[in-house]
Design a protein around this motif. Sequence first.
Motif, PDB file in Angstrom:
ATOM      1  N   ASP A 110      40.978  56.325  67.892  1.00 52.48           N
ATOM      2  CA  ASP A 110      39.701  55.783  67.374  1.00 52.48           C
ATOM      3  C   ASP A 110      39.153  54.715  68.324  1.00 52.48           C
ATOM      4  O   ASP A 110      38.154  54.066  68.008  1.00 52.48           O
TER       5      ASP A 110
ATOM      6  N   SER B  36      34.256  41.318  61.479  1.00 49.41           N
ATOM      7  CA  SER B  36      33.347  42.442  61.716  1.00 49.41           C
ATOM      8  C   SER B  36      33.398  43.359  60.500  1.00 49.41           C
ATOM      9  O   SER B  36      34.274  43.221  59.638  1.00 49.41           O
ATOM     10  N   ARG B  37      32.497  44.303  60.425  1.00 50.57           N
ATOM     11  CA  ARG B  37      32.477  45.258  59.308  1.00 50.57           C
ATOM     12  C   ARG B  37      33.835  45.974  59.208  1.00 50.57           C
ATOM     13  O   ARG B  37      34.413  46.088  58.143  1.00 50.57           O
ATOM     14  N   ASP B  38      34.328  46.448  60.349  1.00 47.32           N
ATOM     15  CA  ASP B  38      35.608  47.160  60.345  1.00 47.32           C
ATOM     16  C   ASP B  38      36.781  46.218  60.052  1.00 47.32           C
ATOM     17  O   ASP B  38      37.746  46.612  59.375  1.00 47.32           O
TER      18      ASP B  38
ATOM     19  N   ALA C 117      36.816  45.705  56.409  1.00 48.52           N
ATOM     20  CA  ALA C 117      37.280  46.910  55.706  1.00 48.52           C
ATOM     21  C   ALA C 117      38.801  47.076  55.850  1.00 48.52           C
ATOM     22  O   ALA C 117      39.479  47.539  54.927  1.00 48.52           O
TER      23      ALA C 117
ATOM     24  N   ARG D 246      43.674  51.236  58.711  1.00 55.78           N
ATOM     25  CA  ARG D 246      42.835  52.312  59.260  1.00 55.78           C
ATOM     26  C   ARG D 246      42.123  53.050  58.129  1.00 55.78           C
ATOM     27  O   ARG D 246      40.948  53.396  58.237  1.00 55.78           O
TER      28      ARG D 246
ATOM     29  N   ILE E 105      39.224  51.099  56.937  1.00 55.69           N
ATOM     30  CA  ILE E 105      38.089  51.245  57.871  1.00 55.69           C
ATOM     31  C   ILE E 105      37.406  52.598  57.642  1.00 55.69           C
ATOM     32  O   ILE E 105      36.177  52.681  57.539  1.00 55.69           O
ATOM     33  N   GLN E 106      38.220  53.657  57.539  1.00 57.40           N
ATOM     34  CA  GLN E 106      37.637  54.995  57.363  1.00 57.40           C
ATOM     35  C   GLN E 106      36.838  55.099  56.070  1.00 57.40           C
ATOM     36  O   GLN E 106      35.786  55.729  56.026  1.00 57.40           O
ATOM     37  N   GLU E 107      37.333  54.451  55.003  1.00 58.00           N
ATOM     38  CA  GLU E 107      36.642  54.528  53.704  1.00 58.00           C
ATOM     39  C   GLU E 107      35.554  53.462  53.573  1.00 58.00           C
ATOM     40  O   GLU E 107      34.927  53.346  52.519  1.00 58.00           O
ATOM     41  N   GLU E 108      35.368  52.679  54.633  1.00 54.73           N
ATOM     42  CA  GLU E 108      34.341  51.623  54.662  1.00 54.73           C
ATOM     43  C   GLU E 108      34.418  50.745  53.415  1.00 54.73           C
ATOM     44  O   GLU E 108      33.418  50.489  52.743  1.00 54.73           O
ATOM     45  N   LEU E 109      35.622  50.312  53.087  1.00 51.43           N
ATOM     46  CA  LEU E 109      35.829  49.529  51.863  1.00 51.43           C
ATOM     47  C   LEU E 109      35.122  48.181  51.961  1.00 51.43           C
ATOM     48  O   LEU E 109      35.014  47.594  53.037  1.00 51.43           O
ATOM     49  N   GLU E 110      34.678  47.710  50.795  1.00 50.35           N
ATOM     50  CA  GLU E 110      34.046  46.393  50.699  1.00 50.35           C
ATOM     51  C   GLU E 110      35.126  45.318  50.647  1.00 50.35           C
ATOM     52  O   GLU E 110      36.117  45.467  49.915  1.00 50.35           O
TER      53      GLU E 110
END
Length: 454
Positions: A134, A273-275, A278, A363, A366-371
């Motif tokens: 990734d 960061s967003r990731d 997450a 990971r 990040i993949q599920e874009e969790l809050e």
Amino acid sequence: MIESTLAHRTQDDVASVTHDLENGGVRIVIGTFLDNSGVFRAKQVPGAKGGSFHSPGLGAAPSWAVFAIDDQLVLTSAFSVVGDMRLRVDLDAIRNLGDGVAWAPIELADQHGRPLGHCARGALRRHQVAFESDGIETLAAFEIEFTCFDSVTGRVGDGPAYGLGPLLDRSKFLDDVHESFAVAGLMIEQLHAEYGMGQIELTTEPASALEAADNYVLARIVLGRVARAHGVKLSFSPRPVHNGIGNGAHLHVSYSRNGEPLFSGGNGPHGLSRDGAAAIAGLVKWLPESMGVLAPSLLSSTRLQPGNWSGAFACWGLENREAALRLCEATPGNTRGANVEIKCVDHSANAYSAAALILGLSRRGIQEELELPDEVPMDPGSLSDDERTARNIVTIGGAQASNIESMRSSQVVRTILGDVLVDAMVAVREHEVELASTLSAEELIEKFRYSWSV
Ligand code: GLU
Ligand code: MG
């Protein structure tokens, strides 16, 4: 970039490694297998045979996967009296420990050299490779706490906490620790007397996740060798003494993409960061079902209690030492950059499985874009039950039996570590529940004080 499986080196390559070992004065190569009870099992060969320890590897029964802390084999249909496997050392990770001894970590393969699903180091390798594919690099390090006992009298060392006295009391031993780590090529970042009687903590420099787990294993081995030479017995038990402080094996992790850190420089809280946010969200969400991997033994819950700085609450907070996930921000005082400290891990865990799971949960987050859940900026133990429920803070220092059940039924943990590895962990830990059923807390602490020692 590491390879997704432990490749077989060519015969020429192996011959040249063997040659180098002999030239380096290596008489013995020790290969270690950290089992599913958190116990170190090992084999050794003469230096000249180091190559064959890599390929084809040495034979061992598959039941090595289900050795319990009392050396009972907890056989299952997958791990029975039938079958054979190969223990293969990773020559990329071999270290010369001095005195004619080299060490390397083992991965498990079948007789055809194919990787086996219940290999914890193989699982960590896979998750690091998945992150790398990734475009994400990992950096990690374990904090190592342990308790010193006199090997003759059994007496535990003295305080005070963070004191100079305990360091001077053990100065010959600790001098040798520093020197032996340097010989093994592992840099100690810091060492101090911890809060508990006779307790020492050391940390080593961070590295990629697989290297970090290897460094942890290497550190444990070096400590075991040095302690023996100084009449010291080291306990890595989650609870080495009754009414004392526990030993943790906190894992620090950080991630970066193209050199850009995920835990700093972003628009989220404290620069996440967003990731990065997450990834933390994934850890908070799935920690409660991960305790059968991270703090898995019959003594783990005696350590993982509020007020011990062991991280008994599944939540996160900036520099919050009672949260299972302590965010360390990228400040000028934090030269390694922002990272998350997973505090609930102890030494009865298999460091490879624990790190593989932490990477896998991050990971998946990040993949599920969790809050990211709300930060917990105070001691969660100071809140009432209702206040914790309102903030969705789950307490994770529960009974071993319920932790095993949560792991057994967790699709997330099973997907990340694989059924065969999870089933082996369930088997040996269920045996521990049985062992613990007839003993008092004091008896358990005494009996299993050195179960995780090297
Ligand atoms: N000894 C504590 C534990 O069991 C950790 C203390 C600290 O924060 O270093 O995890
Ligand atoms: Mg500590």
